[in-house]
Design a protein around this motif. Structure first.
Motif, PDB file in Angstrom:
ATOM      1  N   LEU A  42       0.827  -1.221   0.000  1.00 15.03           N
ATOM      2  CA  LEU A  42       0.000   0.000   0.000  1.00 15.03           C
ATOM      3  C   LEU A  42       0.854   1.260   0.000  1.00 15.03           C
ATOM      4  N   PHE A  43       2.077   1.129   0.550  1.00 10.77           N
ATOM      5  CA  PHE A  43       2.906   2.327   0.720  1.00 10.77           C
ATOM      6  C   PHE A  43       4.098   2.368  -0.238  1.00 10.77           C
ATOM      7  N   LEU A  44       4.093   1.490  -1.230  1.00  7.46           N
ATOM      8  CA  LEU A  44       5.179   1.538  -2.223  1.00  7.46           C
ATOM      9  C   LEU A  44       4.862   2.590  -3.278  1.00  7.46           C
ATOM     10  N   PRO A  45       5.885   3.280  -3.764  1.00  2.63           N
ATOM     11  CA  PRO A  45       5.618   4.258  -4.825  1.00  2.63           C
ATOM     12  C   PRO A  45       5.328   3.584  -6.165  1.00  2.63           C
ATOM     13  N   LEU A  46       4.781   4.366  -7.047  1.00  3.33           N
ATOM     14  CA  LEU A  46       4.392   3.875  -8.376  1.00  3.33           C
ATOM     15  C   LEU A  46       4.982   4.853  -9.391  1.00  3.33           C
ATOM     16  N   ALA A  47       5.714   4.342 -10.376  1.00  7.36           N
ATOM     17  CA  ALA A  47       6.309   5.271 -11.337  1.00  7.36           C
ATOM     18  C   ALA A  47       6.186   4.723 -12.751  1.00  7.36           C
ATOM     19  N   ILE A  53       3.902   8.458  -8.289  1.00  6.00           N
ATOM     20  CA  ILE A  53       2.843   8.562  -7.269  1.00  6.00           C
ATOM     21  C   ILE A  53       3.399   7.891  -6.011  1.00  6.00           C
ATOM     22  N   GLY A  54       3.309   8.602  -4.875  1.00  4.98           N
ATOM     23  CA  GLY A  54       4.018   8.172  -3.671  1.00  4.98           C
ATOM     24  C   GLY A  54       3.501   6.937  -2.970  1.00  4.98           C
ATOM     25  N   ASN A  55       2.267   6.543  -3.188  1.00  3.01           N
ATOM     26  CA  ASN A  55       1.786   5.277  -2.614  1.00  3.01           C
ATOM     27  C   ASN A  55       0.701   4.673  -3.508  1.00  3.01           C
ATOM     28  N   ARG A  56       0.093   3.600  -3.032  1.00  5.92           N
ATOM     29  CA  ARG A  56      -0.764   2.805  -3.918  1.00  5.92           C
ATOM     30  C   ARG A  56      -2.247   2.880  -3.569  1.00  5.92           C
ATOM     31  N   PHE A  57      -2.646   3.964  -2.929  1.00  6.01           N
ATOM     32  CA  PHE A  57      -4.095   4.115  -2.778  1.00  6.01           C
ATOM     33  C   PHE A  57      -4.523   5.506  -3.212  1.00  6.01           C
ATOM     34  N   PRO A 386      -0.059  -4.087 -19.246  1.00  6.13           N
ATOM     35  CA  PRO A 386       0.849  -3.900 -18.108  1.00  6.13           C
ATOM     36  C   PRO A 386       1.405  -2.483 -18.001  1.00  6.13           C
ATOM     37  N   ASN A 387       1.446  -1.726 -19.120  1.00 10.79           N
ATOM     38  CA  ASN A 387       2.046  -0.386 -19.063  1.00 10.79           C
ATOM     39  C   ASN A 387       1.102   0.691 -18.552  1.00 10.79           C
ATOM     40  N   LEU A 388      -0.195   0.406 -18.579  1.00 10.66           N
ATOM     41  CA  LEU A 388      -1.137   1.416 -18.080  1.00 10.66           C
ATOM     42  C   LEU A 388      -1.162   1.365 -16.561  1.00 10.66           C
ATOM     43  N   LEU A 389      -1.459   2.490 -15.944  1.00  7.93           N
ATOM     44  CA  LEU A 389      -1.551   2.563 -14.474  1.00  7.93           C
ATOM     45  C   LEU A 389      -3.033   2.537 -14.105  1.00  7.93           C
ATOM     46  N   PHE A 390      -3.446   1.432 -13.506  1.00  2.00           N
ATOM     47  CA  PHE A 390      -4.881   1.259 -13.241  1.00  2.00           C
ATOM     48  C   PHE A 390      -5.223   1.524 -11.781  1.00  2.00           C
ATOM     49  N   VAL A 391      -6.243   2.341 -11.594  1.00  3.55           N
ATOM     50  CA  VAL A 391      -6.862   2.498 -10.271  1.00  3.55           C
ATOM     51  C   VAL A 391      -8.101   1.600 -10.260  1.00  3.55           C
ATOM     52  N   ASP A 416      -2.924  -1.323  -9.891  1.00  2.86           N
ATOM     53  CA  ASP A 416      -1.765  -0.539  -9.455  1.00  2.86           C
ATOM     54  C   ASP A 416      -2.067   0.337  -8.249  1.00  2.86           C
ATOM     55  N   SER A 417      -3.319   0.732  -8.123  1.00  2.00           N
ATOM     56  CA  SER A 417      -3.693   1.607  -7.006  1.00  2.00           C
ATOM     57  C   SER A 417      -5.135   1.272  -6.622  1.00  2.00           C
ATOM     58  N   VAL A 418      -5.384   1.263  -5.310  1.00  2.00           N
ATOM     59  CA  VAL A 418      -6.732   0.935  -4.832  1.00  2.00           C
ATOM     60  C   VAL A 418      -7.487   2.241  -4.584  1.00  2.00           C
TER      61      VAL A 418
END
Ligand SMILES: Cc1cc2nc3c(=O)[nH]c(=O)nc-3n(C[C@H](O)[C@H](O)[C@H](O)COP(=O)(O)O)c2cc1C
Ligand code: SF4
Length: 487
Positions: A42-47, A53-57, A386-391, A416-418
């Motif tokens: 939940l707290f890993l960054p996403l790039a 983006i600093g975390n995953r929610f 896989p390359n798109l960033l999905f919420v 990628d993000s909840v």
């Protein structure tokens, strides 16, 4: 169909029991047995590319019914945005739907992006960022977007009792439900071009106000979403997939010309169904029956939905949504927020809930089935792109076990993000609390009472009436209680 027996999640004692319940329902929802603190996904960054983006929610957009008559934020709006910031989420997906013009509003108190609302919108962003810094320590890795919308078929810009729909094509079921006469006009191509220019202007203003991205909304039955199913519309915005996505392409092209530094995202209803209604055979005495699909036997193959199986429109079909995501990728739009259906005609698909809103129907299935349906679609689309960033969306019904499922879904790469919707209205700090000690505050959990939908449908401000004392004790809270007692 008789109403299903549904286990109330508030009575489930621990995560092991919850996991057992998922197995009994034969649902493939991943679930961790404990919340990790520092090492939680939940707290890993996403790039990806220029996006960090600093975390995953994420906070999903939550439309307000509390702007001023001319579309500027009020104290209640500011309070909501501060609470979005207090969640610690590093991705704020849109805040709430903001109309690109007065006539495109979904309610007479919806925000509008225009010259006269600049100061108010800037204040919303600043208040959110300030609160975020207090919660998260810094605003590093914070990405704040604004959701741009035109409400299309669901425009109600002036009075909450007066619908002023703007439709793209005649819909055999929704036109009837909205009481539209057979000669009700569809938007002309030149009216559409005017709306596209409104989006360009809105993108420029959002960029000047410091928003990192805009979401060109394509979900929930509003205008952008209706384009995607405009198969029966003639002309350059209808029929072929290419024409039905022309609106998106023209909006994106124009925004990039006037606001080159602004990122663009898209929130899309990735699948849909034929509209639902309460079963009349099981409704009565003020009780809504379970939802059943509107009659559609004489409408096959079904041509009025996006991501709908044409031969059985109660079922999703991801073929065109996959084509749509390929288009987004080719347009270098990497930020994608997946949702489903519409709050107006199939709320059990869009926001699984135990209690229906006043204009809805009792759940036709265990709401966990609805959560699993959205999670599964996100997983499949993430696998293909896989390359798109999905919420991902529709996690609030998981209640006390939301952090366990979110963590597992992220670790297993389903999304990628909840994204959090209703839970943010009642308990924005849920993930921060979960990570600190593994325990969440049971009393603050959203139990999906749907008052945050019922209140606005009755012309009252949006908010969590049962659990947020700010609303419960307000004059609107008293009115809502009286309305509910009458039913
Ligand atoms: C009161 C309310 C307002 C909402 N407003 C918006 C909106 O403005 N834009 C949008 O895309 N979705 C909107 N949604 C949908 C949520 O973003 C989300 O998709 C939905 O509530 C399901 O997620 P959840 O289970 O976390 O609540 C709204 C939902 C609620 C309950
Ligand atoms: S009113 Fe509150 S508890 Fe009910 S669904 Fe909305 S946020 Fe959840």
């Amino acid at each position: 169909m008789s109403a299903p027996r549904i286990l109330r999640l508030g009575s489930v004692k621990n995560v092991a029991q919850f996991a057992e319940h998922l197995r009994a329902l034969q649902l493939q929802i991943p679930c961790d047995s404990a919340i990790l603190s520092a090492d939680s996904p939940l707290f890993l960054p996403l790039a990806r590319g220029e996006i960090t983006i600093g975390n995953r929610f994420a906070v999903n957009p939550m439309e307000g019914w509390d702007g001023s008559a001319d579309g500027a934020p009020t104290e209640n709006t500011l309070r909501r945005w501060r609470r979005f910031g207090a969640s610690g989420a590093k991705l704020i997906w849109g805040g709430e739907a903001v109309a690109v013009s007065h006539s495109g509003r979904a309610n007479p108190n919806q925000l509008v992006i225009a010259e006269h609302t600049r100061a108010g919108l800037a204040q919303l962003r600043a208040a959110l960022v300030a609160e975020h810094k207090l919660a998260a320590g810094s605003d590093e890795g914070l990405l704040v977007g604004l959701q741009l919308t035109h409400s299309g078929r669901y425009c109600k810009p002036n009075l909450h009792t007066r619908a002023e729909p703007k439709i793209l094509y005649r819909h055999p079921i929704l036109d009837r439900r909205l009481g539209l006469p057979h000669d009700f006009p569809v938007l002309t191509d030149s009216e559409i071009e005017g709306i596209i220019e409104d989006f360009h202007r809105a993108g420029r203003i959002a960029s000047e106000l410091g928003f990192d991205f805009v979401d060109v909304k394509h979900c929930h039955g509003y205008l952008g979403h209706e384009f995607l199913s405009a198969r029966t519309r003639e002309g350059k915005y209808g029929e072929s997939f290419e024409n039905r996505t022309r609106f998106l392409r023209e909006v994106v092209q124009g925004i990039r010309a006037v606001a080159p530094g602004l990122k663009i995202g898209v929130r899309v209803s990735a699948f849909d169904t034929v509209p639902f209604r309460p079963d009349p055979a099981q409704s009565g005495d003020g009780k809504l029956g379970p939802g059943i699909a509107e009659a559609h036997a004489d409408l096959l193959p079904y041509r009025w939905g996006f991501g709908v199986n044409a031969s059985d429109p109660t079922q999703p079909d991801l073929a065109e949504p996959i084509q749509f995501l390929s288009l987004l990728e080719s347009l270098n739009i990497l930020l994608v927020n997946l949702t489903a259906g519409s709050p107006y005609y199939n709320p059990h698909i869009q926001r699984p809930a135990l209690y229906p809103p006043s204009d809805g129907y009792a759940p036709p299935e265990d709401p966990l089935v609805g959560v699993a349906r959205q999670m599964e679609a996100a997983r499949e689309l993430k696998r293909r792109f896989p390359n798109l960033l999905f919420v991902g969306t529709a996690y609030s019904y998981l209640q006390d076990f939301l952090p366990h499922v979110a963590q597992a879904a992220l670790r297993e790469g389903w999304v990628d993000s909840v994204g959090l919707g209703r839970m943010v209205l009642t308990y924005p700090e849920i993930f921060l609390d979960a990570a600190e000690g593994g325990a969440v505050q049971h009393k603050r959990i959203c139990r999906t009472f749907s008052d945050c939908t019922t209140a606005p449908r009755n012309g009252l401000p949006s908010g969590c009436y049962p659990l947020d004392s700010h609303y419960k004790n307000s004059s609107a809270g008293v009115k809502l209680a009286a309305l509910k007692a009458k039913r």
